[in-house]
Design a protein around this motif. Sequence first.
Motif, short mmCIF file in Angstrom:
data_model
loop_
_atom_site.label_atom_id
_atom_site.label_comp_id
_atom_site.label_asym_id
_atom_site.label_seq_id
_atom_site.Cartn_x
_atom_site.Cartn_y
_atom_site.Cartn_z
N GLY A 106 -8.60 55.65 -21.47
CA GLY A 106 -8.69 55.62 -22.66
C GLY A 106 -8.60 57.17 -23.44
N LEU A 107 -9.49 57.82 -22.81
CA LEU A 107 -9.68 59.13 -22.86
C LEU A 107 -8.42 59.92 -22.75
N CYS A 108 -7.91 59.76 -21.68
CA CYS A 108 -6.47 60.38 -21.19
C CYS A 108 -5.36 59.94 -22.22
N SER A 109 -5.40 58.88 -22.68
CA SER A 109 -4.36 58.48 -23.87
C SER A 109 -4.77 59.00 -25.31
N LEU A 110 -6.04 59.05 -25.61
CA LEU A 110 -6.29 59.76 -26.97
C LEU A 110 -5.93 61.33 -26.75
N LEU A 111 -6.12 62.05 -25.57
CA LEU A 111 -5.90 63.39 -25.53
C LEU A 111 -4.40 63.57 -25.51
N PHE A 112 -3.55 62.70 -25.00
CA PHE A 112 -2.10 62.66 -25.06
C PHE A 112 -1.74 62.90 -26.51
N TYR A 113 -2.30 61.76 -27.47
CA TYR A 113 -2.01 61.91 -28.73
C TYR A 113 -2.33 63.11 -29.36
N LEU A 114 -3.52 63.62 -29.02
CA LEU A 114 -4.03 65.03 -29.49
C LEU A 114 -3.08 66.20 -29.50
N TRP A 115 -2.72 65.98 -28.03
CA TRP A 115 -1.68 67.22 -27.69
C TRP A 115 -0.64 67.13 -28.26
N ILE A 116 0.12 66.01 -28.24
CA ILE A 116 1.41 65.72 -29.08
C ILE A 116 1.25 66.47 -30.68
N GLY A 117 0.00 66.10 -31.26
CA GLY A 117 -0.39 66.48 -32.54
C GLY A 117 -0.35 67.98 -32.66
N LEU A 118 -0.95 68.74 -31.93
CA LEU A 118 -1.20 70.02 -31.68
C LEU A 118 -0.15 70.75 -31.60
N LEU A 119 0.85 70.23 -30.55
CA LEU A 119 2.16 70.93 -30.15
C LEU A 119 2.95 70.95 -31.36
N TYR A 120 2.88 69.62 -31.96
CA TYR A 120 3.98 69.87 -33.36
C TYR A 120 3.60 70.62 -34.21
N SER A 121 2.25 70.81 -34.47
CA SER A 121 1.73 71.48 -35.55
C SER A 121 1.90 73.05 -35.16
N GLU A 122 1.94 73.57 -34.01
CA GLU A 122 2.13 74.91 -33.72
C GLU A 122 3.55 75.37 -33.52
N LEU A 147 8.07 61.39 -33.67
CA LEU A 147 7.42 61.85 -32.33
C LEU A 147 6.29 60.87 -31.92
N PHE A 148 5.36 60.48 -32.85
CA PHE A 148 4.55 59.77 -32.33
C PHE A 148 4.73 58.13 -32.00
N LEU A 149 5.80 57.87 -32.73
CA LEU A 149 6.82 56.40 -32.20
C LEU A 149 7.02 56.47 -30.89
N ILE A 150 7.86 57.59 -30.41
CA ILE A 150 8.42 57.94 -29.31
C ILE A 150 7.26 58.12 -28.16
N SER A 151 6.40 58.71 -28.66
CA SER A 151 5.11 59.07 -27.55
C SER A 151 4.43 57.59 -27.17
N GLY A 152 4.60 56.87 -28.39
CA GLY A 152 3.50 55.59 -28.08
C GLY A 152 4.30 54.67 -27.29
#
Length: 94
Positions: free
Chosen positions: A37-53, A66-71
């Motif tokens: 669960g921690l790994c999947s939460l970190l994945f979504y955090l990484w996607i969000g940070l990658l998109y913002s930077e 992007l979150f739909l595709i990653s989900g």
Amino acid sequence: MITQIYNINANNSTLVLIWIIGVFPLIYGYMSTPIAGLCSLLFYLWIGLLYSERTGLENLISMKDLFLISGIAVHFSGILHSLAEKAKHAEKTF
């Protein structure tokens, strides 16, 4: 603390990716569902940070898409975990 020592920007998506790579083997080593669960939460955090930077991504794809595709990718990862007996503990989490 390490990012302060080496003068690294703390809002860097690469640091979260390194964290994911460090946590990922623990899912199978300890056969732990909470770590999955921690790994999947970190994945979504990484996607969000990658998109913002990355400013060029805003022109290519919206954040919702992007979150739909990653989900969907995480969901199919769970399906792949159901195929192997040793990885069934992480099936529901992914």
